[in-house]
Write an enzyme that holds these catalytic residues in place. Structure first.
Site, PDB file in Angstrom:
ATOM      1  N   SER A   1       1.013  -1.602  -3.169  1.00 55.03           N
ATOM      2  CA  SER A   1       0.743  -1.826  -1.770  1.00 55.03           C
ATOM      3  C   SER A   1       1.333  -0.755  -0.839  1.00 55.03           C
ATOM      4  O   SER A   1       0.958  -0.707   0.334  1.00 55.03           O
ATOM      5  CB  SER A   1       1.286  -3.207  -1.360  1.00 55.03           C
ATOM      6  OG  SER A   1       2.670  -3.296  -1.540  1.00 55.03           O
TER       7      SER A   1
ATOM      8  N   LYS B   1       7.477   1.985   5.124  1.00 57.47           N
ATOM      9  CA  LYS B   1       6.408   1.008   4.905  1.00 57.47           C
ATOM     10  C   LYS B   1       6.535  -0.089   5.969  1.00 57.47           C
ATOM     11  O   LYS B   1       7.666  -0.526   6.265  1.00 57.47           O
ATOM     12  CB  LYS B   1       6.568   0.415   3.494  1.00 57.47           C
ATOM     13  CG  LYS B   1       5.504  -0.572   3.093  1.00 57.47           C
ATOM     14  CD  LYS B   1       5.755  -1.066   1.657  1.00 57.47           C
ATOM     15  CE  LYS B   1       4.685  -2.018   1.193  1.00 57.47           C
ATOM     16  NZ  LYS B   1       4.925  -2.512  -0.180  1.00 57.47           N
TER      17      LYS B   1
ATOM     18  N   SER C   1       4.349  -1.732  -6.516  1.00 59.71           N
ATOM     19  CA  SER C   1       3.843  -1.159  -5.268  1.00 59.71           C
ATOM     20  C   SER C   1       4.438   0.161  -4.837  1.00 59.71           C
ATOM     21  O   SER C   1       3.934   0.781  -3.902  1.00 59.71           O
ATOM     22  CB  SER C   1       4.018  -2.166  -4.135  1.00 59.71           C
ATOM     23  OG  SER C   1       2.976  -3.082  -4.198  1.00 59.71           O
TER      24      SER C   1
END
Ligand code: GLN
Length: 466
Positions: A149, A74, A173
């Site tokens: 996210s 990420k 997330s």
């Protein structure tokens, strides 16, 4: 699905595929993908590392289990020498000066980093639309959001562009996008994995964890990234989770679930009926099921957002164009800070900074921020009480199925409410795992603090039960 890591490891050892071929295939798939999962590919680094693995194999040397396994990161983790943008304009040109502890541990184990993955900017969001790289599209239906996210990470795993990805979970997330894309996603106990080198969102709940296609892969990765780190004082020493321990599925005698999560107008009818059907299958195996009382979803969401906004307003104050970030010059220094921040942060991030500064400000902090802290204590106490009577808590991951791309941006409050089932566990810093079973967006298994092993064990049990 069975372990991808073991399978690929065997293929490498048997010379059924070279590591270079494997990495090339994955890089091509990433570069051609139309789901907007990629912020940057690390092609040169990945191919260099792959060549080294191939050389070792050609020389007859043994390779470790993670050696040569391609993974995604990420884009909120520092990886030395790579752009780390947090999907923001502000850090569009920022290059990491060092590597995050969790990522370094994977590199040390020989895993190959392929890609910095698209996500909601600074982790702010539940749909991966709050990004300068274009909304992440769902792996199953590209009209829908990828979830957030860590949306790019979940979609990459679901589409086999990466073997596993490292996401970040502050309020859901990892778990929510895992649920939206039918893969596994673990938020470990807070402190089990070092946050050093993860861009801080809400420091008191930020967690590092894996997204993968099997429980065994989650276990392998968790073992590698866990551990005490002098650079993060919240970390602690944890024991390795052994494969045989989580395959022996005895040990869970009582499962709890929150009545008010299920008997609620906001839950999708299918999610509700599938959840209750899973509960019936568990009961049929002789496990006691207990309906528990819990805080209203609105209370959980408000408590989480009050604290998360306060913490992110504070954490992001360093991004002012002087210490970090793209600077926009104005008439004087104060104006420069203001213009830099207002032009370079997204609407959603600014909403959170303004909200966070408001709840921390004089005259408001007693009434809002301290009340939030107090509610968090009550939530923690509630869990402590519950885990005296049940071994694990089972819940849906989300009240509804993934929204269409564009809808969440129009209605931020609805987006915040979609976090209703994930944020409570974050506030209490508990280990919790999304499994791709049981409801259209999966199920969440949660245990008491430091009981990550039990979570994985129960996931193995459910694999053959529901
Ligand atoms: N959706 C939640 C939020 O926007 C959780 C995000 C996260 O875990 N990073 O705050």
């Amino acid at each position: 699905m069975n372990s991808q890591i073991h399978k690929i490891h065997q293929q490498l050892v048997d010379k059924a595929i070279t590591c270079t071929q494997l990495v090339q295939q994955k890089l091509e798939a990433l570069q051609q993908n139309t789901h907007n999962t990629v912020n940057a590919v690390l092609d040169k680094k990945a191919l260099d590392l792959a060549a080294k693995v191939d050389k070792k194999i050609a020389n007859g040397e043994t390779i470790g289990l993670l050696e040569g396994i391609p993974f995604g990161i990420k884009d909120v983790y520092m990886v030395q020498g790579t752009y780390t943008t947090a999907s923001s304009n502000l850090l569009k040109n920022y290059k990491s000066a060092y590597s995050a502890t969790a990522i370094q541990k994977l590199l040390d184990a020989g895993a190959i980093p392929l890609v910095k993955e698209n996500c909601d900017s600074f982790g702010h969001g539940s749909s991966s639309e709050n990004t300068i790289f274009g909304a992440v599209k769902n792996a199953i239906n590209p009209q829908l959001v990828g979830g957030g996210s860590s949306g790019g990470s979940a979609v990459n795993v679901a589409k086999d562009y990466t073997v596993f990805s490292i996401g970040g979970d502050t309020g859901g997330s990892i778990r929510q996008p895992a649920g939206y894309n039918n893969v596994y996603g673990l938020k470990p106990t807070y402190g089990r994995v070092s946050r050093y080198g993860l861009m801080a969102y809400a420091s008191s709940t930020d967690c590092v964890g894996p997204i993968a296609k099997s429980i065994e892969d989650v276990r392998i990765i968790l073992n590698v990234i866990s551990g005490k780190d002098v650079k993060d004082q919240t970390t602690y020493t944890s024991e390795e989770i052994l494969k045989e321990n989580i395959l022996n599925t005895e040990g869970v005698k009582t499962v709890g679930y929150f009545k008010n999560f299920i008997e609620n107008d906001a839950i999708d009818a299918q999610v509700k009926s599938d959840f209750l059907a899973s509960i019936d299958k568990i009961k049929a195996k002789g496990i006691a099921v207990k309906a528990l009382d819990f805080f209203e979803s609105n209370t959980l969401v408000s408590t989480y957002y009050t604290l998360a906004m306060a913490e992110t307003a504070s954490n992001l104050s360093r991004l002012d164009g002087t210490n970090y970030g793209n600077r926009i010059e104005a008439e004087n220094l104060k104006e420069t800070y203001a213009v830099t921040r207002s032009e370079n942060f997204s609407e959603e991030t600014k909403r959170r900074i303004v909200g966070g500064n408001q709840v921390l400000s004089q005259g408001f902090s007693d009434e809002i921020y301290l009340k939030g802290l107090n509610l968090r204590d009550q939530i923690i106490e509630n869990f402590e009480k519950d885990f005296n009577t049940v071994d694990v808590i089972l819940s849906p991951v989300t009240p509804s199925t993934p929204p269409k791309i564009g809808d969440s941006l129009k209605d931020p409050l609805a987006m915040y409410l979609s976090d209703a089932y994930t944020v409570g566990f974050s506030l209490a810093q508990l280990p919790t795992l999304t499994i791709p079973q049981g409801t259209p967006t999966g199920l969440q298994i949660t245990a008491a603090k430091n009981n990550d092993e039990l979570v994985l064990k129960f996931a193995n049990f459910l694999k053959y039960t529901i």
